[in-house]
Design an enzyme around this catalytic site. Structure first.
Site, PDB file in Angstrom:
ATOM      1  N   LYS A 256       0.979  -1.222  -0.009  1.00  0.00           N
ATOM      2  CA  LYS A 256       0.063   0.186  -0.024  1.00  0.00           C
ATOM      3  C   LYS A 256       0.951   1.296  -0.039  1.00  0.00           C
ATOM      4  O   LYS A 256       1.686   1.392   1.130  1.00  0.00           O
ATOM      5  CB  LYS A 256      -0.861  -0.034   1.332  1.00  0.00           C
ATOM      6  CG  LYS A 256      -1.668   1.078   1.463  1.00  0.00           C
ATOM      7  CD  LYS A 256      -2.474   1.262   2.744  1.00  0.00           C
ATOM      8  CE  LYS A 256      -3.460   2.409   3.099  1.00  0.00           C
ATOM      9  NZ  LYS A 256      -4.137   2.388   4.288  1.00  0.00           N
ATOM     10  N   ASP A 261      -2.948  10.199   4.167  1.00  0.00           N
ATOM     11  CA  ASP A 261      -4.227   9.673   4.282  1.00  0.00           C
ATOM     12  C   ASP A 261      -4.901  10.628   5.047  1.00  0.00           C
ATOM     13  O   ASP A 261      -4.878  10.405   6.516  1.00  0.00           O
ATOM     14  CB  ASP A 261      -4.220   8.201   4.838  1.00  0.00           C
ATOM     15  CG  ASP A 261      -5.840   7.727   4.848  1.00  0.00           C
ATOM     16  OD1 ASP A 261      -6.622   8.432   4.295  1.00  0.00           O
ATOM     17  OD2 ASP A 261      -5.922   6.772   5.594  1.00  0.00           O
ATOM     18  N   LYS A 268     -10.482  12.544   8.643  1.00  0.00           N
ATOM     19  CA  LYS A 268     -10.029  11.879  10.008  1.00  0.00           C
ATOM     20  C   LYS A 268      -9.956  13.137  11.116  1.00  0.00           C
ATOM     21  O   LYS A 268      -9.932  14.125  10.545  1.00  0.00           O
ATOM     22  CB  LYS A 268      -8.489  11.277   9.898  1.00  0.00           C
ATOM     23  CG  LYS A 268      -8.400  10.132   8.963  1.00  0.00           C
ATOM     24  CD  LYS A 268      -6.869   9.811   9.114  1.00  0.00           C
ATOM     25  CE  LYS A 268      -6.737   8.158   8.600  1.00  0.00           C
ATOM     26  NZ  LYS A 268      -7.413   7.081   9.080  1.00  0.00           N
ATOM     27  N   ASP A 279       1.464   6.240   5.724  1.00  0.00           N
ATOM     28  CA  ASP A 279       0.316   5.160   5.245  1.00  0.00           C
ATOM     29  C   ASP A 279       1.138   4.493   3.970  1.00  0.00           C
ATOM     30  O   ASP A 279       0.142   3.943   3.044  1.00  0.00           O
ATOM     31  CB  ASP A 279      -0.918   5.941   4.850  1.00  0.00           C
ATOM     32  CG  ASP A 279      -2.214   5.169   5.096  1.00  0.00           C
ATOM     33  OD1 ASP A 279      -1.867   3.936   5.745  1.00  0.00           O
ATOM     34  OD2 ASP A 279      -3.124   5.307   4.747  1.00  0.00           O
ATOM     35  N   ASP A 338     -12.362   6.715   4.195  1.00  0.00           N
ATOM     36  CA  ASP A 338     -11.236   6.535   4.813  1.00  0.00           C
ATOM     37  C   ASP A 338     -10.722   5.123   5.025  1.00  0.00           C
ATOM     38  O   ASP A 338      -9.801   4.550   5.400  1.00  0.00           O
ATOM     39  CB  ASP A 338     -11.453   7.008   6.459  1.00  0.00           C
ATOM     40  CG  ASP A 338      -9.990   7.141   7.114  1.00  0.00           C
ATOM     41  OD1 ASP A 338      -8.957   7.286   6.413  1.00  0.00           O
ATOM     42  OD2 ASP A 338     -10.157   7.122   8.242  1.00  0.00           O
ATOM     43  N   ARG A 342      -7.623  -0.800   1.370  1.00  0.00           N
ATOM     44  CA  ARG A 342      -8.425  -1.740   0.748  1.00  0.00           C
ATOM     45  C   ARG A 342      -8.858  -1.855  -0.723  1.00  0.00           C
ATOM     46  O   ARG A 342      -8.638  -2.740  -1.524  1.00  0.00           O
ATOM     47  CB  ARG A 342      -9.439  -2.770   1.648  1.00  0.00           C
ATOM     48  CG  ARG A 342     -10.610  -1.561   1.753  1.00  0.00           C
ATOM     49  CD  ARG A 342     -11.333  -1.801   3.082  1.00  0.00           C
ATOM     50  NE  ARG A 342     -10.821  -1.485   4.224  1.00  0.00           N
ATOM     51  CZ  ARG A 342     -11.318  -1.943   5.580  1.00  0.00           C
ATOM     52  NH1 ARG A 342     -12.443  -2.473   5.528  1.00  0.00           N
ATOM     53  NH2 ARG A 342     -10.449  -1.407   6.638  1.00  0.00           N
TER      54      ARG A 342
HETATM   55  N1  BES Z   1      -4.502   4.126   7.027  1.00  0.00           N
HETATM   56  C1  BES Z   1      -5.525   4.010   7.867  1.00  0.00           C
HETATM   57  C2  BES Z   1      -4.942   2.981   8.969  1.00  0.00           C
HETATM   58  C3  BES Z   1      -4.342   3.460  10.026  1.00  0.00           C
HETATM   59  C4  BES Z   1      -5.123   4.238  11.098  1.00  0.00           C
HETATM   60  C5  BES Z   1      -3.054   3.222  10.222  1.00  0.00           C
HETATM   61  C6  BES Z   1      -4.227   4.493  12.426  1.00  0.00           C
HETATM   62  C7  BES Z   1      -2.278   3.554  11.537  1.00  0.00           C
HETATM   63  C8  BES Z   1      -2.957   4.221  12.532  1.00  0.00           C
HETATM   64  C9  BES Z   1      -6.324   3.489   7.078  1.00  0.00           C
HETATM   65  O1  BES Z   1      -6.720   3.789   5.534  1.00  0.00           O
HETATM   66  C10 BES Z   1      -8.031   3.684   7.821  1.00  0.00           C
HETATM   67  O2  BES Z   1      -8.120   4.882   7.673  1.00  0.00           O
HETATM   68  N2  BES Z   1      -8.645   2.869   8.074  1.00  0.00           N
HETATM   69  C11 BES Z   1      -9.655   3.004   8.857  1.00  0.00           C
HETATM   70  C12 BES Z   1     -10.641   1.857   8.411  1.00  0.00           C
HETATM   71  C13 BES Z   1     -12.067   2.208   8.924  1.00  0.00           C
HETATM   72  C14 BES Z   1     -12.592   3.368   8.199  1.00  0.00           C
HETATM   73  C15 BES Z   1     -12.796   0.860   8.362  1.00  0.00           C
HETATM   74  C16 BES Z   1      -9.593   2.826  10.313  1.00  0.00           C
HETATM   75  O3  BES Z   1      -8.724   1.955  10.748  1.00  0.00           O
HETATM   76  O4  BES Z   1     -10.170   3.612  11.143  1.00  0.00           O
HETATM   77 ZN    ZN Z   2      -4.947   4.562   4.884  1.00  0.00          ZN
HETATM   78 MN    MN Z   3      -7.855   5.582   5.460  1.00  0.00          MN
END
Ligand code: BES
Ligand code: ZN
Ligand code: MN
Length: 489
Positions: A256, A261, A268, A279, A338, A342
């Site tokens: 990835k 992000d 966020k 990210d 967010d 995936r």
């Molecule tokens: N890049 C983030 C995941 C992440 C969050 C990595 C905090 C490290 C620290 C990912 O793209 C994301 O935002 N995931 C969301 C998924 C959710 C919306 C289902 C998450 O983990 O909140």
């Molecule tokens: Zn992300």
């Molecule tokens: Mn995200």
């Protein structure tokens, strides 16, 4: 940008090496006189004084400076219990030595390989510790003149081949850390593509970069959807290293490469949003491994694939509710912009499944905050479809000390990412098994029967593990060492 790169091997006497210091390990459960043959004359007294003054006990993680008879500077580090000596102990000891060299402004060090550590993997661990422990990220410091680098290390009595291998692995990790520590305005998708190209040039690889227009027209609707909110050009990066027999199935690594992000329209919170420059650490793993491959030149077929973009909001951005069509034709209902990692991986995994007949696919991604809730910063969450592959990964994890923990991918979880109006949705059941939901989603984009494993590195890619061969609060480069071990290079 800065780490030790001059590491030499010597089988001779450490006194002939013209280094500013010597590093020697001591056990905590063995009488000093029984473990210090080669250094007895000059350092014995100093070390035994340090022991009786309780400055050092020989425990893992300890490092202490001792001055020898002729003014020799010695770094004494703990080896723990003799019967339990492991590569990780040496990696920590060597990392601690490097860090102390830097604090004390010592230019060069001779590192004595303990006599019980003759195996090649022990030598490899020592170089890894020395180089990774010396890593600093000072690229953007222009005022602080107090910067210092460790310039040279000589490893006395190790295995030369393993030292060269360890050095190349550590170089791969340091490259990944550099890319990862750089912020989103510097480490853009183009920056990742440029790095892929330069690795490819020096390493017999064919590197192809697909631009926005091209991958959109090819049908990568998920990557195109995520990238629609940014004007910074997204890239789909393919690195092909095909130096193995034609008949040999390639091993594919997908990473990835989300260079920043923001969450997109599902934005966020501000707190810690800066950390989302990390990210792209999955891309870091792939580039780090490919860098090491470019140096070690194994007779193998290895492919790296990196979908790379920012995730931003704005009037051109994709929306919650949008339906995207991935490269394998499956439709995705976007319930949260967010959960973008995936999406871009969906196209990359589909591409890998369609264009190659791989032995396996591994993907690396900072995919979910939920993996940090489950495992903290201690381990990487893994899940996949093939028990044999997962067992090999666990065994490489044990060898390299890079911890992984398996989550199940049962059918119940696969059901949770089914959408009412499209094939899949990019969220699982609210508040439940968030990391597995990420894996369950990705599962739809890997062709059936291809062994596959997803690595959620959101907890392990950066942060503070307090390891002597990592840096507090910076990128770790974890999983590169594990993958190199798994590939059996
Ligand atoms: N890049 C983030 C995941 C992440 C969050 C990595 C905090 C490290 C620290 C990912 O793209 C994301 O935002 N995931 C969301 C998924 C959710 C919306 C289902 C998450 O983990 O909140
Ligand atoms: Zn992300
Ligand atoms: Mn995200």
């Amino acid at each position: 940008m800065s780490h030790l790169s001059n590491v030499k091997y010597s089988s001779g006497d450490w006194r002939n090496n013209n280094t500013d210091a010597v590093a020697v390990g001591i056990y905590d459960d063995l009488n000093l006189s029984r473990q210090l043959q080669g250094v007895n004359r000059e350092l014995g007294r100093g070390i035994s004084n340090a022991l009786s003054a309780n400055l050092i006990k020989g425990k893992i993680g300890e490092v202490q400076i001792v001055i020898g008879k002729k003014g020799t500077v010695a770094f004494v580090f703990g080896l723990g219990k003799q019967a339990e000596l492991s590569p990780e102990t040496l990696r920590k000891g060597a990392g601690g030595v490097s860090k102390l060299c830097i604090t004390k402004k010592i230019n060069s060090v001779s590192f004595l390989v303990p006599k019980d550590a003759k195996e090649s993997y022990m030598s490899q661990a020592i170089v890894e510790g020395l180089v990774l422990g010396s890593y600093q990220f000072n690229e953007y410091k222009t005022v602080d003149k107090d910067l210092f680098e460790l310039k040279k290390a000589v490893i006395i009595g190790g295995n030369k081949k393993a030292i060269v291998k360890g050095l190349n692995i550590a170089e791969g990790v340091c490259l990944a850390r550099d890319l990862e520590n750089r912020p989103g305005n510097i480490a853009t998708p183009e920056h990742l593509a440029d790095n892929a190209k330069s690795i490819g040039r020096s390493g017999d690889m064919k590197v192809t970069i697909l631009e926005r227009e091209k991958f959109t027209q090819m049908g990568m609707g998920a990557l195109a959807g995520v990238a629609s909110g940014t004007e910074v050009p997204p890239k789909f990066i393919i690195m092909e290293y095909m130096m193995g027999p034609k008949s040999q199935k390639p091993k594919i690594l997908v990473g990835k490469g989300l260079t920043f992000d923001s969450g997109g329209i599902s934005i966020k919170p501000a707190s810690k949003m800066d950390e989302m420059k990390y990210d792209m650490c999955g891309a870091g793993v792939v580039l780090g491994v490919m860098k090491t491959v470019s140096k070690l030149k194994p007779k193998m077929n290895i492919i790296g694939i990196i979908p790379s973009t920012e995730n931003m909001s704005g009037d051109k951005a994709y929306r919650p509710g949008d339906i995207l069509t991935a490269y394998n034709g499956k439709t995705i209902e976007v319930l949260n912009t967010d959960a973008e990692g995936r999406l871009i991986l969906a196209d990359a995994l589909s591409y890998a499944s369609k264009h190659y007949n791989p032995e396996f696919i591994l993907d690396f991604a900072t995919l979910t905050g939920a993996v940090v809730v489950a495992l903290g910063h201690v381990a990487t969450g893994i899940m996949g479809t093939n028990e044999i592959l997962i067992d090999k990964i666990k065994s490489s994890s044990n060898i390299t000390g890079e911890k992984v923990w398996e989550f199940p991918l049962w059918d119940e979880y696969l059901d949770q990412v089914k959408s009412n109006i499209a094939d899949v949705k990019n969220l699982g059941a609210p508040g439940q098994a968030g990391s597995i939901a990420g894996g369950a989603f990705l599962h739809s984009f890997v062709k059936k029967d291809i062994p596959w494993c997803h690595f959620d590195i959101a907890g392990s890619a950066w942060g503070n593990k307090n390891l002597p061969y990592q840096n507090k609060g910076l990128a770790t480069g974890e999983m590169i060492r594990l993958v190199i071990d798994l590939l059996k290079i």
